[in-house]
Write a protein that holds these residues in place. Structure first.
Motif, PDB file in Angstrom:
ATOM      1  N   PHE A  69      18.309  -3.828 -11.665  1.00 24.67           N
ATOM      2  CA  PHE A  69      17.557  -3.303 -10.520  1.00 24.67           C
ATOM      3  C   PHE A  69      17.980  -1.886 -10.130  1.00 24.67           C
ATOM      4  O   PHE A  69      17.455  -1.320  -9.171  1.00 24.67           O
ATOM      5  N   GLY A  70      18.938  -1.323 -10.860  1.00 25.25           N
ATOM      6  CA  GLY A  70      19.383   0.039 -10.544  1.00 25.25           C
ATOM      7  C   GLY A  70      20.112   0.124  -9.221  1.00 25.25           C
ATOM      8  O   GLY A  70      20.034   1.114  -8.503  1.00 25.25           O
ATOM      9  N   VAL A  71      20.821  -0.960  -8.886  1.00 25.07           N
ATOM     10  CA  VAL A  71      21.544  -1.025  -7.618  1.00 25.07           C
ATOM     11  C   VAL A  71      23.027  -0.754  -7.857  1.00 25.07           C
ATOM     12  O   VAL A  71      23.616  -1.274  -8.799  1.00 25.07           O
ATOM     13  N   PHE A  72      23.592   0.075  -6.991  1.00 29.68           N
ATOM     14  CA  PHE A  72      25.011   0.406  -7.108  1.00 29.68           C
ATOM     15  C   PHE A  72      25.853  -0.577  -6.309  1.00 29.68           C
ATOM     16  O   PHE A  72      25.500  -0.946  -5.192  1.00 29.68           O
ATOM     17  N   TYR A  73      26.955  -1.046  -6.884  1.00 31.12           N
ATOM     18  CA  TYR A  73      27.945  -1.765  -6.072  1.00 31.12           C
ATOM     19  C   TYR A  73      29.320  -1.546  -6.676  1.00 31.12           C
ATOM     20  O   TYR A  73      29.466  -1.378  -7.887  1.00 31.12           O
ATOM     21  N   GLN A  74      30.310  -1.488  -5.812  1.00 30.23           N
ATOM     22  CA  GLN A  74      31.671  -1.242  -6.268  1.00 30.23           C
ATOM     23  C   GLN A  74      32.675  -1.836  -5.286  1.00 30.23           C
ATOM     24  O   GLN A  74      32.607  -1.592  -4.084  1.00 30.23           O
ATOM     25  N   LYS A  75      33.582  -2.607  -5.826  1.00 29.99           N
ATOM     26  CA  LYS A  75      34.656  -3.194  -5.015  1.00 29.99           C
ATOM     27  C   LYS A  75      35.675  -2.100  -4.706  1.00 29.99           C
ATOM     28  O   LYS A  75      36.079  -1.371  -5.602  1.00 29.99           O
ATOM     29  N   VAL A  76      36.052  -1.988  -3.428  1.00 28.66           N
ATOM     30  CA  VAL A  76      36.986  -0.936  -3.029  1.00 28.66           C
ATOM     31  C   VAL A  76      38.156  -1.561  -2.254  1.00 28.66           C
ATOM     32  O   VAL A  76      37.957  -2.150  -1.194  1.00 28.66           O
TER      33      VAL A  76
END
Ligand SMILES: [Cu+2]
Lengths: 155, 194
Positions: free
Chosen positions: B141-148
């Motif tokens: 879906f072209g969605v960004f996610y990143q655990k920080v």
């Protein structure tokens, strides 16, 4: 003696009235309209929002807080640049400049109740102590709002 | 490594890094729908214990949003907004599905997501999956996610705050932005259910 009693009564009234008006003051810091979002059973965190005014001549800082309903109260920022939500813990706290009002609201800042011990139920209030570097501790009641019925954040 | 391979990798990397931004910047469908956001098959675990996939969602338009239950800000704002938009559409509101995907499977179990979406007073399909499934669907879906990681040992998740619209055939049909007004969002939703 009578004068002391009248004074005492007036003071009691004075400290009781702001509770109903959602208005709390300690030193130069005034808090208005504290509210939180309801949470589901098992949900581990919730957000709290409040308007903070500093009527003093020097800046102050919201550094931390505590509540019986969660393990921790943290101060968080939210940045929405580029359509991406980035939430960060503000370990140095949130500065409130003299004469300024900082509104903690969706999309900017919030206090986060981390490690909820119970769900935040709509229609209830939760006692929270917020700590400011100079003004000290201030105990406020956050009104828990339902998630049904639109965007509360636009208030 | 051959020169063309390296170039291809570079192009892919640029595409991957631009997709979330490009998505948030434009609200219209690309020319080739077979290659647009959400065009690849996907499978997730639904809050009710049953799978949620491109196959189970087909036949009804849907609005899909990615987040996590410990997000106290944009996630509830967005889901409450979707519930409100559905209500504003009257009878047509039931003609599209709202899908919430948790990108925090480590923390959000399907049942947690079910209790969370129940707060919004309207049927919302909650889902999550393994890290591999979440990586695949967000890329799809072209969605960004990143655990920080956060000070104190905890973590938060940066993620796209965009709502993606899919038509009843499972083709990308646009996006909703949190900064547009209700009228603009309704103008995008109405043709979907027509
Ligand atoms: Cu937070």
């Amino acid at each position: 003696m009578i004068r002391t009693m009248i004074l005492g009564g007036a003071l009691a009234l004075a400290s009781a009235a702001p509770l109903a008006a959602h208005d709390y003051t300690v030193g130069a810091i005034a808090l208005d309209h504290p509210w939180a979002r309801e949470t589901a059973p098992g949900q581990k965190a919730g957000g709290g929002f409040v308007s903070i005014h500093n009527s003093g001549k020097t800046s102050d800082r919201l550094i931390s807080g505590s509540t019986p309903v969660a393990a921790e109260v943290q101060v968080h920022s939210v940045n929405m640049d580029g359509g991406i939500m980035r939430m960060r813990r503000m370990t140095d706290g949130l500065s409130i400049a003299p004469g300024e009002t900082v509104v903690l609201k969706p999309g900017s800042f919030h206090v986060m109740f981390v490690g909820l011990k119970q769900p935040l139920k709509a229609g209830t209030t939760i006692p929270v102590t917020l700590r400011f570097q100079k003004a000290g501790a201030i105990r406020v009641q956050f009104a828990v709002q339902s998630l049904i019925g639109g965007d509360h954040g636009s208030h | 490594m051959a020169r063309t391979d390296r170039l291809r990798l570079l192009v892919l990397a640029v595409f991957a890094s631009l997709t979330p931004l490009a998505l948030s910047a434009c609200g219209t469908a690309p020319q080739n729908k077979a290659e647009g956001p959400g065009s690849a098959p996907f499978t997730l675990s639904g809050a009710n214990g049953r799978p949620v996939s491109d196959y189970t969602l087909k036949g009804k338009p849907y609005a899909i949003f990615f987040g996590f239950t410990r997000c106290p800000d944009v996630c509830p704002t967005t889901l409450a907004r979707m519930a409100h938009l559905r209500k504003a559409m009257g009878a047509d509101g039931a003609k599209f599905a709202i899908v919430f995907v948790s990108v925090d499977p480590e923390h959000d179990k399907p049942a947690d997501i079910g209790r969370y979406v129940d707060l919004f007073g309207t049927p919302i399909i909650g889902a999550t999956g393994s890290k591999a499934q979440i990586d695949a669907i967000t890329k799809n879906f072209g969605v960004f996610y990143q655990k920080v990681p956060q000070p104190g040992g905890d973590y938060t998740i940066d993620h796209s705050a965009i709502v993606i619209l899919m038509d009843r055939k499972g083709h990308f049909a646009g996006t909703l932005s949190d900064s547009e007004d209700e009228k603009a969002s309704l103008a995008k939703l109405k043709p979907l259910v027509a």
